[in-house]
Scaffold this active site. Structure first.
Site, PDB file in Angstrom:
ATOM      1  N   ALA A 249       0.835  -1.200   0.000  1.00  0.00           N
ATOM      2  CA  ALA A 249       0.000   0.000   0.000  1.00  0.00           C
ATOM      3  C   ALA A 249       0.868   1.247   0.000  1.00  0.00           C
ATOM      4  O   ALA A 249       2.022   1.221   0.431  1.00  0.00           O
ATOM      5  CB  ALA A 249      -0.927   0.006   1.212  1.00  0.00           C
ATOM      6  N   ASP A 250       0.278   2.330  -0.473  1.00  0.00           N
ATOM      7  CA  ASP A 250       0.941   3.625  -0.406  1.00  0.00           C
ATOM      8  C   ASP A 250      -0.136   4.689  -0.244  1.00  0.00           C
ATOM      9  O   ASP A 250      -1.271   4.511  -0.711  1.00  0.00           O
ATOM     10  CB  ASP A 250       1.761   3.902  -1.668  1.00  0.00           C
ATOM     11  N   THR A 251       0.200   5.760   0.445  1.00  0.00           N
ATOM     12  CA  THR A 251      -0.751   6.842   0.686  1.00  0.00           C
ATOM     13  C   THR A 251      -0.113   8.181   0.338  1.00  0.00           C
ATOM     14  O   THR A 251       1.016   8.459   0.755  1.00  0.00           O
ATOM     15  CB  THR A 251      -1.210   6.857   2.151  1.00  0.00           C
TER      16      THR A 251
END
Length: 233
Positions: free
Chosen positions: A77-79
Protein backbone atom coordinates in the site's frame (compact mmCIF):
# COMPACT_ATOMS: atom_id res chain seq x y z
CA UNK A 1 -13.59 -13.69 14.89
CA UNK A 2 -12.61 -13.73 11.24
CA UNK A 3 -13.43 -16.70 9.06
CA UNK A 4 -10.75 -16.96 6.43
CA UNK A 5 -9.88 -19.30 3.60
CA UNK A 6 -6.44 -18.13 2.65
CA UNK A 7 -2.95 -18.64 1.32
CA UNK A 8 -0.10 -17.15 3.31
CA UNK A 9 -0.19 -13.34 3.46
CA UNK A 10 2.83 -11.04 3.32
CA UNK A 11 2.44 -7.35 4.15
CA UNK A 12 4.98 -5.24 2.28
CA UNK A 13 4.97 -2.47 4.87
CA UNK A 14 6.53 -1.58 8.19
CA UNK A 15 3.64 0.78 9.02
CA UNK A 16 2.21 0.06 12.49
CA UNK A 17 -1.15 1.44 11.34
CA UNK A 18 -1.44 -0.94 8.40
CA UNK A 19 -0.35 -3.84 10.57
CA UNK A 20 -3.03 -3.04 13.15
CA UNK A 21 -5.73 -2.78 10.49
CA UNK A 22 -4.85 -6.27 9.29
CA UNK A 23 -4.97 -7.53 12.86
CA UNK A 24 -8.40 -5.94 13.26
CA UNK A 25 -9.58 -8.23 10.47
CA UNK A 26 -7.97 -11.21 12.18
CA UNK A 27 -5.54 -11.73 9.32
CA UNK A 28 -2.28 -13.48 10.22
CA UNK A 29 0.58 -12.13 8.14
CA UNK A 30 4.34 -11.92 7.72
CA UNK A 31 6.10 -8.57 7.24
CA UNK A 32 8.64 -8.07 4.47
CA UNK A 33 9.31 -4.40 3.82
CA UNK A 34 9.77 -3.07 0.31
CA UNK A 35 12.60 -0.61 -0.24
CA UNK A 36 11.94 1.35 -3.43
CA UNK A 37 12.64 4.83 -4.72
CA UNK A 38 9.48 6.83 -3.96
CA UNK A 39 10.54 9.98 -5.78
CA UNK A 40 7.70 11.34 -7.93
CA UNK A 41 8.31 11.45 -11.65
CA UNK A 42 8.19 14.87 -13.36
CA UNK A 43 4.59 16.14 -13.48
CA UNK A 44 3.30 12.84 -12.10
CA UNK A 45 -0.24 13.23 -10.78
CA UNK A 46 -0.78 12.06 -7.16
CA UNK A 47 -3.25 9.33 -8.22
CA UNK A 48 -0.78 8.00 -10.77
CA UNK A 49 2.05 8.17 -8.25
CA UNK A 50 0.21 6.27 -5.52
CA UNK A 51 -0.75 3.50 -7.95
CA UNK A 52 2.79 3.16 -9.24
CA UNK A 53 4.29 3.03 -5.76
CA UNK A 54 1.82 0.47 -4.41
CA UNK A 55 2.38 -1.81 -7.39
CA UNK A 56 6.16 -1.36 -7.26
CA UNK A 57 6.27 -2.21 -3.56
CA UNK A 58 4.35 -5.43 -4.13
CA UNK A 59 6.59 -6.41 -7.02
CA UNK A 60 9.72 -5.64 -4.98
CA UNK A 61 8.64 -8.22 -2.39
CA UNK A 62 7.84 -10.76 -5.10
CA UNK A 63 11.40 -10.38 -6.30
CA UNK A 64 12.65 -11.35 -2.82
CA UNK A 65 10.77 -14.66 -2.71
CA UNK A 66 12.41 -18.04 -2.88
CA UNK A 67 10.53 -20.99 -4.32
CA UNK A 68 7.73 -22.18 -2.03
CA UNK A 69 5.23 -25.02 -2.01
CA UNK A 70 2.21 -22.80 -1.33
CA UNK A 71 0.66 -19.73 -2.91
CA UNK A 72 1.39 -16.32 -1.42
CA UNK A 73 -0.65 -13.13 -1.29
CA UNK A 74 1.57 -10.05 -1.17
CA UNK A 75 -0.16 -6.85 0.02
CA UNK A 76 1.40 -3.46 -0.59
CA UNK A 77 0.00 0.00 0.00
CA UNK A 78 0.94 3.62 -0.41
CA UNK A 79 -0.75 6.84 0.69
CA UNK A 80 -0.36 10.29 -0.84
CA UNK A 81 -1.68 13.52 0.68
CA UNK A 82 -2.31 16.04 -2.09
CA UNK A 83 -2.93 19.76 -1.71
CA UNK A 84 -3.92 21.48 -4.96
CA UNK A 85 -2.64 18.39 -6.81
CA UNK A 86 0.79 18.74 -5.19
CA UNK A 87 1.86 15.69 -3.13
CA UNK A 88 2.80 16.20 0.51
CA UNK A 89 5.08 13.42 1.71
CA UNK A 90 6.39 12.73 5.18
CA UNK A 91 7.98 15.81 6.77
CA UNK A 92 11.75 15.94 6.83
CA UNK A 93 11.84 17.52 10.28
CA UNK A 94 9.74 19.45 12.80
CA UNK A 95 9.87 22.69 10.82
CA UNK A 96 8.67 20.90 7.71
CA UNK A 97 5.81 19.35 9.70
CA UNK A 98 4.78 22.81 10.93
CA UNK A 99 4.88 24.11 7.36
CA UNK A 100 2.62 21.32 6.09
CA UNK A 101 0.11 21.66 8.91
CA UNK A 102 -0.04 25.41 8.38
CA UNK A 103 -0.69 24.89 4.66
CA UNK A 104 -3.48 22.41 5.37
CA UNK A 105 -5.18 24.44 8.11
CA UNK A 106 -8.83 25.36 7.48
CA UNK A 107 -8.67 23.94 3.95
CA UNK A 108 -9.71 20.81 2.11
CA UNK A 109 -7.31 18.43 0.42
CA UNK A 110 -7.26 14.91 -0.97
CA UNK A 111 -5.80 11.67 0.34
CA UNK A 112 -5.17 8.91 -2.18
CA UNK A 113 -4.54 5.40 -0.87
CA UNK A 114 -3.32 2.70 -3.24
CA UNK A 115 -3.56 -1.01 -2.46
CA UNK A 116 -1.98 -3.63 -4.69
CA UNK A 117 -2.13 -7.39 -4.16
CA UNK A 118 -0.10 -10.00 -6.03
CA UNK A 119 -0.98 -13.69 -5.84
CA UNK A 120 2.23 -15.61 -6.38
CA UNK A 121 1.79 -19.27 -7.29
CA UNK A 122 4.31 -21.97 -6.33
CA UNK A 123 5.39 -22.34 -9.97
CA UNK A 124 6.21 -18.61 -10.07
CA UNK A 125 3.28 -17.18 -12.02
CA UNK A 126 1.82 -14.00 -10.56
CA UNK A 127 -1.46 -12.10 -10.83
CA UNK A 128 -1.70 -8.49 -9.66
CA UNK A 129 -4.71 -6.31 -8.93
CA UNK A 130 -4.75 -2.72 -7.64
CA UNK A 131 -7.37 -0.36 -6.25
CA UNK A 132 -7.11 3.37 -5.55
CA UNK A 133 -9.23 4.96 -2.82
CA UNK A 134 -9.56 8.76 -2.77
CA UNK A 135 -11.03 10.88 0.01
CA UNK A 136 -11.53 14.61 0.54
CA UNK A 137 -10.47 15.89 3.95
CA UNK A 138 -11.59 19.16 5.53
CA UNK A 139 -9.21 20.42 8.22
CA UNK A 140 -10.33 22.50 11.16
CA UNK A 141 -8.88 25.91 11.98
CA UNK A 142 -6.41 24.74 14.62
CA UNK A 143 -4.12 27.29 16.25
CA UNK A 144 -0.37 27.81 15.96
CA UNK A 145 -0.07 26.65 19.57
CA UNK A 146 -1.89 23.41 18.75
CA UNK A 147 0.44 22.83 15.80
CA UNK A 148 3.50 23.38 18.00
CA UNK A 149 2.22 21.00 20.68
CA UNK A 150 1.35 18.31 18.14
CA UNK A 151 4.69 18.56 16.35
CA UNK A 152 6.52 18.40 19.70
CA UNK A 153 4.79 15.06 20.36
CA UNK A 154 6.66 13.57 17.40
CA UNK A 155 3.51 12.01 15.96
CA UNK A 156 3.51 13.90 12.62
CA UNK A 157 7.06 13.03 11.64
CA UNK A 158 6.34 9.61 10.09
CA UNK A 159 3.06 10.49 8.39
CA UNK A 160 2.25 11.79 4.94
CA UNK A 161 0.95 15.33 5.26
CA UNK A 162 2.26 15.45 8.86
CA UNK A 163 -0.95 14.34 10.56
CA UNK A 164 -2.95 11.33 11.70
CA UNK A 165 -6.72 11.53 11.27
CA UNK A 166 -7.12 9.27 14.31
CA UNK A 167 -5.02 11.36 16.73
CA UNK A 168 -7.31 11.82 19.77
CA UNK A 169 -5.85 15.12 21.03
CA UNK A 170 -4.92 17.12 17.95
CA UNK A 171 -7.92 15.74 16.00
CA UNK A 172 -7.16 17.90 12.94
CA UNK A 173 -10.05 16.83 10.70
CA UNK A 174 -13.53 18.36 10.98
CA UNK A 175 -15.12 16.51 8.07
CA UNK A 176 -14.30 13.61 5.79
CA UNK A 177 -15.84 12.56 2.49
CA UNK A 178 -14.47 9.11 1.85
CA UNK A 179 -12.79 6.22 3.63
CA UNK A 180 -11.42 6.53 7.19
CA UNK A 181 -9.13 3.50 6.93
CA UNK A 182 -7.96 4.66 3.50
CA UNK A 183 -6.84 7.95 5.00
CA UNK A 184 -5.04 5.95 7.69
CA UNK A 185 -3.14 4.11 4.96
CA UNK A 186 -5.10 0.97 4.06
CA UNK A 187 -8.69 0.98 2.84
CA UNK A 188 -10.34 -2.02 4.48
CA UNK A 189 -13.22 -2.13 2.03
CA UNK A 190 -10.74 -2.26 -0.85
CA UNK A 191 -8.74 -4.91 1.00
CA UNK A 192 -11.63 -7.29 1.61
CA UNK A 193 -12.89 -6.71 -1.95
CA UNK A 194 -9.52 -7.56 -3.49
CA UNK A 195 -9.09 -10.56 -1.18
CA UNK A 196 -12.49 -11.83 -2.34
CA UNK A 197 -11.30 -11.49 -5.94
CA UNK A 198 -8.44 -13.82 -5.03
CA UNK A 199 -10.79 -16.33 -3.38
CA UNK A 200 -10.22 -15.23 0.21
CA UNK A 201 -13.37 -14.69 2.27
CA UNK A 202 -13.32 -12.44 5.32
CA UNK A 203 -16.22 -11.99 7.73
CA UNK A 204 -16.15 -9.83 10.84
CA UNK A 205 -18.16 -10.45 13.99
CA UNK A 206 -19.02 -7.53 16.25
CA UNK A 207 -21.46 -4.72 16.62
CA UNK A 208 -19.51 -1.70 15.39
CA UNK A 209 -17.62 -0.76 12.29
CA UNK A 210 -13.86 -1.26 12.57
CA UNK A 211 -13.28 2.12 10.92
CA UNK A 212 -15.44 4.03 13.39
CA UNK A 213 -13.32 2.67 16.22
CA UNK A 214 -10.46 4.88 15.07
CA UNK A 215 -12.05 8.23 14.26
CA UNK A 216 -15.48 9.83 14.77
CA UNK A 217 -16.50 9.68 11.13
CA UNK A 218 -19.12 7.49 9.50
CA UNK A 219 -18.04 4.78 7.12
CA UNK A 220 -18.18 5.61 3.44
CA UNK A 221 -21.14 4.42 1.38
CA UNK A 222 -19.06 1.68 -0.26
CA UNK A 223 -18.20 0.29 3.16
CA UNK A 224 -21.81 0.44 4.35
CA UNK A 225 -23.14 -1.12 1.17
CA UNK A 226 -20.63 -3.96 1.30
CA UNK A 227 -21.65 -5.04 4.79
CA UNK A 228 -18.17 -6.49 5.10
CA UNK A 229 -16.83 -4.43 7.97
CA UNK A 230 -19.92 -4.05 10.13
CA UNK A 231 -21.31 -7.32 11.43
CA UNK A 232 -24.98 -8.01 11.84
CA UNK A 233 -25.12 -9.06 15.48
Amino acid sequence: MTILNRPQIILASGSPRRQQLLRDLGLPFEIITADIDETPLPNEAPVVLVKRLAESKAQAVVDKQDQRDEALLILAADTIVALDEAPLGKPTDADDAKRMLTQLRDRDHQVHSGLSIIRLEPEGTATQQTKINSSTIYMRNYSDAEIAEYVASGDPLDKAGAYAIQHPVFAPVKKLDGCVSGVMGLSLVDLVTLLADFGVTVTVEGTESICEGYAPFACCKRCEDSGLLTAQG
